[in-house]
Design a protein around this motif. Structure first.
Motif, PDB file in Angstrom:
ATOM      1  N   PRO A 240     -37.641   5.242  33.374  1.00 45.41           N
ATOM      2  CA  PRO A 240     -36.220   4.790  34.674  1.00 45.41           C
ATOM      3  C   PRO A 240     -35.324   5.646  34.271  1.00 45.41           C
ATOM      4  N   SER A 241     -34.640   5.747  35.536  1.00 45.05           N
ATOM      5  CA  SER A 241     -33.232   6.442  35.658  1.00 45.05           C
ATOM      6  C   SER A 241     -32.362   6.877  34.684  1.00 45.05           C
ATOM      7  N   THR A 242     -32.323   8.225  34.333  1.00 46.81           N
ATOM      8  CA  THR A 242     -31.409   8.201  33.536  1.00 46.81           C
ATOM      9  C   THR A 242     -30.082   8.162  33.602  1.00 46.81           C
ATOM     10  N   SER A 243     -29.548   8.424  34.627  1.00 44.65           N
ATOM     11  CA  SER A 243     -27.989   8.522  34.662  1.00 44.65           C
ATOM     12  C   SER A 243     -27.714   7.077  35.366  1.00 44.65           C
ATOM     13  N   LYS A 244     -28.900   5.744  34.747  1.00 50.02           N
ATOM     14  CA  LYS A 244     -28.209   4.621  35.142  1.00 50.02           C
ATOM     15  C   LYS A 244     -28.162   3.793  33.738  1.00 50.02           C
ATOM     16  N   GLU A 245     -26.655   4.136  33.179  1.00 47.41           N
ATOM     17  CA  GLU A 245     -26.385   3.917  31.743  1.00 47.41           C
ATOM     18  C   GLU A 245     -26.803   2.721  30.666  1.00 47.41           C
ATOM     19  N   GLU A 246     -26.543   1.954  32.212  1.00 49.57           N
ATOM     20  CA  GLU A 246     -27.125  -0.050  31.539  1.00 49.57           C
ATOM     21  C   GLU A 246     -28.885   0.270  31.701  1.00 49.57           C
ATOM     22  N   TYR A 247     -29.363   1.071  32.114  1.00 49.77           N
ATOM     23  CA  TYR A 247     -30.721   0.500  31.402  1.00 49.77           C
ATOM     24  C   TYR A 247     -31.143   1.209  30.503  1.00 49.77           C
ATOM     25  N   PHE A 248     -30.714   1.301  29.471  1.00 51.55           N
ATOM     26  CA  PHE A 248     -30.741   2.254  28.193  1.00 51.55           C
ATOM     27  C   PHE A 248     -29.845   1.527  27.430  1.00 51.55           C
ATOM     28  N   ASN A 249     -29.965   1.549  25.838  1.00 52.34           N
ATOM     29  CA  ASN A 249     -29.757   1.048  24.604  1.00 52.34           C
ATOM     30  C   ASN A 249     -29.494  -0.519  24.313  1.00 52.34           C
ATOM     31  N   GLY A 250     -31.002  -1.041  25.074  1.00 52.59           N
ATOM     32  CA  GLY A 250     -31.650  -2.151  24.966  1.00 52.59           C
ATOM     33  C   GLY A 250     -32.242  -2.769  23.537  1.00 52.59           C
ATOM     34  N   ASP A 251     -33.001  -3.248  23.546  1.00 54.31           N
ATOM     35  CA  ASP A 251     -33.798  -4.494  22.429  1.00 54.31           C
ATOM     36  C   ASP A 251     -35.155  -3.709  22.921  1.00 54.31           C
ATOM     37  N   ILE A 252     -35.722  -3.287  24.214  1.00 53.70           N
ATOM     38  CA  ILE A 252     -37.465  -2.984  24.492  1.00 53.70           C
ATOM     39  C   ILE A 252     -37.438  -1.696  23.845  1.00 53.70           C
ATOM     40  N   PRO A 253     -38.360  -1.589  23.272  1.00 55.54           N
ATOM     41  CA  PRO A 253     -38.592  -0.352  22.600  1.00 55.54           C
ATOM     42  C   PRO A 253     -39.420   0.710  23.869  1.00 55.54           C
ATOM     43  N   PHE A 254     -38.917   1.644  23.636  1.00 52.86           N
ATOM     44  CA  PHE A 254     -39.552   2.538  24.770  1.00 52.86           C
ATOM     45  C   PHE A 254     -39.868   4.133  24.246  1.00 52.86           C
ATOM     46  N   ASP A 271     -34.932   5.666  21.508  1.00 51.06           N
ATOM     47  CA  ASP A 271     -34.955   5.199  22.438  1.00 51.06           C
ATOM     48  C   ASP A 271     -34.999   3.407  23.149  1.00 51.06           C
ATOM     49  N   TYR A 272     -34.369   2.863  23.281  1.00 50.42           N
ATOM     50  CA  TYR A 272     -34.433   1.515  23.903  1.00 50.42           C
ATOM     51  C   TYR A 272     -34.039   1.229  25.350  1.00 50.42           C
ATOM     52  N   LEU A 273     -34.920   0.533  25.987  1.00 46.06           N
ATOM     53  CA  LEU A 273     -33.975  -0.245  27.157  1.00 46.06           C
ATOM     54  C   LEU A 273     -34.028  -1.595  27.575  1.00 46.06           C
ATOM     55  N   LEU A 304     -51.313   2.293  18.275  1.00 46.62           N
ATOM     56  CA  LEU A 304     -51.502   0.537  18.988  1.00 46.62           C
ATOM     57  C   LEU A 304     -49.456  -0.365  19.152  1.00 46.62           C
ATOM     58  N   VAL A 305     -49.380  -0.788  20.044  1.00 45.96           N
ATOM     59  CA  VAL A 305     -48.284  -1.020  20.215  1.00 45.96           C
ATOM     60  C   VAL A 305     -47.680  -2.256  19.822  1.00 45.96           C
ATOM     61  N   ALA A 306     -46.832  -2.724  19.217  1.00 49.19           N
ATOM     62  CA  ALA A 306     -45.925  -3.359  17.530  1.00 49.19           C
ATOM     63  C   ALA A 306     -45.687  -5.225  18.800  1.00 49.19           C
ATOM     64  N   GLU A 307     -45.093  -4.173  19.370  1.00 49.58           N
ATOM     65  CA  GLU A 307     -44.736  -5.535  20.836  1.00 49.58           C
ATOM     66  C   GLU A 307     -44.448  -5.449  22.201  1.00 49.58           C
ATOM     67  N   ASP A 308     -44.098  -5.904  22.847  1.00 46.44           N
ATOM     68  CA  ASP A 308     -44.225  -6.082  23.926  1.00 46.44           C
ATOM     69  C   ASP A 308     -42.936  -4.556  24.556  1.00 46.44           C
ATOM     70  N   SER A 309     -43.341  -3.507  25.453  1.00 47.88           N
ATOM     71  CA  SER A 309     -42.721  -2.342  25.441  1.00 47.88           C
ATOM     72  C   SER A 309     -42.669  -1.448  25.988  1.00 47.88           C
ATOM     73  N   GLN A 310     -42.044  -0.527  27.050  1.00 46.78           N
ATOM     74  CA  GLN A 310     -42.678   0.484  28.048  1.00 46.78           C
ATOM     75  C   GLN A 310     -42.578   1.654  27.161  1.00 46.78           C
ATOM     76  N   PHE A 311     -43.017   2.835  28.268  1.00 43.32           N
ATOM     77  CA  PHE A 311     -43.307   3.736  27.483  1.00 43.32           C
ATOM     78  C   PHE A 311     -43.620   5.107  28.636  1.00 43.32           C
ATOM     79  N   ASN A 312     -43.176   6.429  28.787  1.00 44.76           N
ATOM     80  CA  ASN A 312     -42.507   7.487  29.344  1.00 44.76           C
ATOM     81  C   ASN A 312     -43.504   7.973  30.077  1.00 44.76           C
ATOM     82  N   GLN A 313     -43.793   8.720  30.936  1.00 39.36           N
ATOM     83  CA  GLN A 313     -44.810   9.524  31.744  1.00 39.36           C
ATOM     84  C   GLN A 313     -46.017  10.565  31.064  1.00 39.36           C
ATOM     85  N   GLN A 314     -45.135  10.627  29.296  1.00 38.52           N
ATOM     86  CA  GLN A 314     -47.061  11.572  29.120  1.00 38.52           C
ATOM     87  C   GLN A 314     -47.804  10.924  28.584  1.00 38.52           C
ATOM     88  N   ILE A 315     -47.657   9.936  28.583  1.00 42.50           N
ATOM     89  CA  ILE A 315     -48.483   8.908  27.949  1.00 42.50           C
ATOM     90  C   ILE A 315     -48.863   7.763  28.902  1.00 42.50           C
TER      91      ILE A 315
END
Length: 426
Positions: A240-254, A271-273, A304-315
């Motif tokens: 997600p856009s790294t310029s948006k602070e509100e997109y990060f530091n949540g509890d969804i694994p990235f 990092d967490y979204l 393997l993914v342990a819980e609902d997660s998102q991931f970056n473009q290298q994967i």
């Protein structure tokens, strides 16, 4: 100041010895028994990890061979955050391998017998110490510290060596429980992988004696070659856009590639979204037991993914269409790296396997009933692995809560014992 505690400068009680400049011409990719330790063998926050091992096949200066229980510290850190710089790790009890002390590490020894080395090991993992080292570090891209900077750190410690020993023992007991769980995890995964190899590589699966071979495919009857896209939905990650602070530091694994090393499940990420950030790319959600595979740069890492997660473009990831494809494909992924390097090179120095290439990778698909039998056979292994990894998370959290309180004298060491550990374990 608390009674029985006083401030000391680390330089008054310990000595740090620089390592040796082992020549790069002797570094090898093929695993052997000579482990050349680097800052990559330090976990964030301190402690030893073995997922970024370098191997050495050259002359060895015996003066720079480390022993079990030796305490080492990082003198350089490649990350801009300096999140392992100056931290300590302990050489594991491993008689089968040789651990080499290179120049980017320091070996800690005590100048006086009034202090307990195990306690000092934990003292060098405290947040206050780390902030001092990070704040005094030099270098823009590569962070550096030095014995002199470590010596200048002033910390509050108990005068009593007995108290030091108790504090060190309590914290180390958590690590012992964690290490025992890790050994069990390795054995459980190895058992699943050996079953896979016996059934699907050596073709000694149940009923193989009477199973005819298809002369056209040269596979057992009912087995076929399929593409990865035939066993699940292939998804490429996105940030997600790294310029948006509100997109990060949540509890969804990235998930990023470095988070995929070591053990079957990705239990923690750097990092967490937030839900708001993750919902900007809803198609990038992965459910538990999806398979993630690094396809750019360090291609071939998988987990393997342990819980609902998102991931970056290298994967690239596989969301399996049927549950019983999960662990079969995980075991197959062990053999992916050379294939990814071959199809993703294109004459470039960095492997790059896009979604189109990844989904066309062929995999042998046994008949459905055999796959279901294999899945049923190894499912308990992976469920036990998941449970042990969760347990280790809780142990680490409890230990990390105790660490600053014990080291700051906030908790009386006499109030804690191994029964506390047992309740945490359960």
């Amino acid at each position: 100041m608390m009674e029985g505690w006083n401030y000391i400068k680390l330089g008054d009680i310990l000595h740090i010895k620089h390592g040796y400049g082992f020549k790069g011409e002797y570094f090898i990719d093929e695993p052997n028994h000579n482990f050349l330790l680097t800052p990559g063998n330090f976990a964030i926050g301190g402690g030893y990890k073995s997922d970024k091992m370098k191997y050495y096949d050259g002359p060895i200066n015996e003066e720079f061979v480390l022993s079990a229980g030796d305490v080492i510290v990082t003198m350089t850190d490649l990350s801009k955050e300096a999140d392992t710089l100056g931290y300590s790790a302990k050489i594991p009890n491993d008689s089968e391998n040789t651990y080499l002390h290179n120049q980017r590490l320091g070996l800690v020894s005590l100048k006086t017998n009034k202090f307990d080395l195990d306690y000092i090991y934990w003292l060098l993992r405290t947040r206050y110490y780390q902030k001092h080292i990070a704040g005094s570090s030099s270098g823009a891209t590569v962070k550096h510290t030095s014995p002199k900077k470590i010596y200048s750190t002033k910390l509050l410690v108990p005068k009593s060596k007995e108290t030091q020993h108790k504090i060190g023992s309590i914290l180390s007991a958590y690590d012992d429980l964690i290490e025992n769980n890790l050994k069990r995890i390795v054995l459980l995964e190895e058992k699943a992988q050996l079953t896979y190899e016996e059934w699907f590589v050596r073709l000694k699966f149940p009923g193989h004696e009477t199973m005819p071979i298809n002369t056209e495919t040269v596979l057992p009857e009912g087995w076929v070659k399929v593409k990865l896209s035939d066993i699940g939905e292939i998804v490429t990650g996105k940030t997600p856009s790294t310029s948006k602070e509100e997109y990060f530091n949540g509890d969804i694994p990235f998930i990023k590639t470095p988070n995929m090393s070591g053990f079957p499940y990705v239990m923690e990420t750097s990092d967490y979204l937030t839900k708001k950030g993750a919902d900007t790319q809803k198609k990038k959600y992965l459910p538990k037991n999806s398979l993630v595979v690094s396809c750019i740069g360090s291609a071939g890492k998988y987990a393997l993914v342990a819980e609902d997660s998102q991931f970056n473009q290298q994967i690239n990831a596989i969301k399996f269409s049927k549950e019983h494809y999960t662990f079969y494909t995980y075991c197959f992924a062990k053999y992916l790296k050379p294939l990814l390097d071959a199809i993703g090179s294109n004459g470039a120095t960095m492997t790059n396997v896009n979604k189109s290439k990844f989904e066309k990778i062929e995999i042998t698909k046994p008949d459905e009933e055999l796959l279901k039998t294999f899945h049923s056979n190894v499912k308990l292994n992976f469920e036990a692995i998941y449970s042990l990894m969760k347990q280790n998370q809780y142990l680490k959290e409890a230990r990390d809560i105790l660490l600053p309180r014990l080291m700051g004298g906030i908790i009386d060491v006499e109030q804690l014992n191994l029964e506390t550990l047992q309740s945490t374990k359960e």
